[in-house]
Design an enzyme around this catalytic site. Sequence first.
Site, PDB file in Angstrom:
ATOM      1  N   GLU A 241      -6.183  -7.863  -0.444  1.00 11.00           N
ATOM      2  CA  GLU A 241      -6.829  -7.588   0.852  1.00 11.00           C
ATOM      3  C   GLU A 241      -8.262  -7.172   0.625  1.00 11.00           C
ATOM      4  OE1 GLU A 241      -5.034  -4.834   3.638  1.00 11.00           O
ATOM      5  OE2 GLU A 241      -3.037  -5.644   3.218  1.00 11.00           O
TER       6      GLU A 241
ATOM      7  N   GLU B 188       0.793  -1.220   0.000  1.00 12.93           N
ATOM      8  CA  GLU B 188       0.000   0.000   0.000  1.00 12.93           C
ATOM      9  C   GLU B 188       0.838   1.289   0.000  1.00 12.93           C
ATOM     10  OE1 GLU B 188      -2.851  -0.399   3.181  1.00 12.93           O
ATOM     11  OE2 GLU B 188      -3.913  -2.003   2.163  1.00 12.93           O
TER      12      GLU B 188
HETATM   13  O1  IFM Z   1      -4.812  -3.389   8.858  1.00  8.40           O
HETATM   14  C1  IFM Z   1      -4.672  -2.793   7.610  1.00  8.40           C
HETATM   15  C2  IFM Z   1      -3.483  -3.381   6.882  1.00  8.40           C
HETATM   16  O2  IFM Z   1      -2.307  -3.218   7.618  1.00  8.40           O
HETATM   17  C3  IFM Z   1      -3.306  -2.732   5.538  1.00  8.40           C
HETATM   18  N1  IFM Z   1      -4.524  -2.676   4.795  1.00  8.40           N
HETATM   19  C4  IFM Z   1      -5.719  -2.243   5.454  1.00  8.40           C
HETATM   20  C5  IFM Z   1      -5.895  -2.990   6.763  1.00  8.40           C
HETATM   21  C6  IFM Z   1      -7.189  -2.516   7.458  1.00  8.40           C
HETATM   22  O3  IFM Z   1      -7.111  -1.162   7.780  1.00  8.40           O
END
Ligand code: IFM
Length: 440
Positions: A351, A167
Amino acid sequence: MKHRRSDFPEGFLFGTATSSYQIEGHAQGGAGRTMWDDFADTPGNVVRAENGARACDHYTRYEEDFDLVAGAGLDAYRFSLSWARVLPEGRGAVNQEGLDYYDRLTDALLARGIKPCATLYHWEMPSALQDLGGWRNRDIAGWFAEYTEIVMKRVGDRMFSVAPINEPWCVAWLSHYMGLHAPGQRDIRAAARAMHHVLLAHGRAIETMRGLGMQNLGAVFNFEWPLPADDSPEAQVAVDRYDGIYNHWFLSGVFRKHYPQIVLDGLERHLPANWQDDFDVIGAPVDWCGINYYTCKRLTLDDSPWPSVAEVEGPLPKTLMDWEIYPEGLYNIISRTARDYTGDLPLYVTENGMASADVLEDGAVLDPARTAYLDGHLDQVRRAQAEGVPLKGYFIWSLMDNFEWALGYEKRFGLVHVDFDTLERTPKASYHALAEALKG
Ligand code: IFM
């Protein structure tokens, strides 16, 4: 769940994701201090000043946790390696205990038939490198390449896939412009430099791993689907700027070797010298692209300095993060990414998931909203696949409740409940529903 494994193409991967600082217990095993330890020790940054020192104690309980991954019938596990666990000062002396740990962890996954999918950086910058400017300093790209080489020489032969950085928007904008994550800066010049250096570091790590003969290397971006707050032309300008900063900047850098003009309009004067010369590194070919998606945003303009974008509350049901549940946004992001940037390259949803106020009662955790959330987003995965998008896998955030950064431990994202006093793990109803869906 309404979906079954058999509804997806042969070979489609189901996985779950975690990150090192959020679960391992950073105080163990000789790891060095990170900027998240410093950020959390500064009052007002993290709810109740919680940190990752103990987290889920995955450092010692990883075998039990991987039994849970296998027990759900999942094919793959996405995890991150901690830079400061391997190199406590960020460079120089190696912590052998840290390397040994990731070696054992990799073998423990393989022993259960689970594909290890590694991320090299999920946000815990070693403090010693933060002292030198962290993502503001161009040298970070070289230091990251050195760390990549050390760790991948040890475990790279057994990885199913590797992505350098989780990210980049969070690494750069959330942490240096919005100040909501470590290092907590609110400085557009710092943010612009981080926006560029994070991609340069990504490219250097890809080049380093290619040099080691590694394959199946990718990039993992987070996206939000921007919506106009109303029908005004101003709201559409806000959408376009937000979309540029959040979504297009990173895809465009990696897959088109340039940055979108709508973002350069505001950031160009803050970028480091000769930034245009770095695109051959930034755009080093990758083998897949990962999409992290959770929500949409409703936007309008305000009278603050560029980008002058304000968020407006939306009407849809929200998760405990206060994020609207908008599965169509996942479809929009997937199909636009394939159409405009990645073509035939495999895509993964790396994710997706939700936080809810889950409670353990009589030995069970009932979380029907999570099962519905996953079903709703899997509908959109199938919709994109039906249109021919080469979507090859879906990873749920997260395996277990963990340290949700500045929001501490109360935002529970896990398929597995964690009691943060006893550290006992209890699979939630969503975990059992998923295991049933993945059978056979
Ligand atoms: O917990 C985070 C993760 O570290 C990165 N993506 C989003 C998740 C939820 O906020």
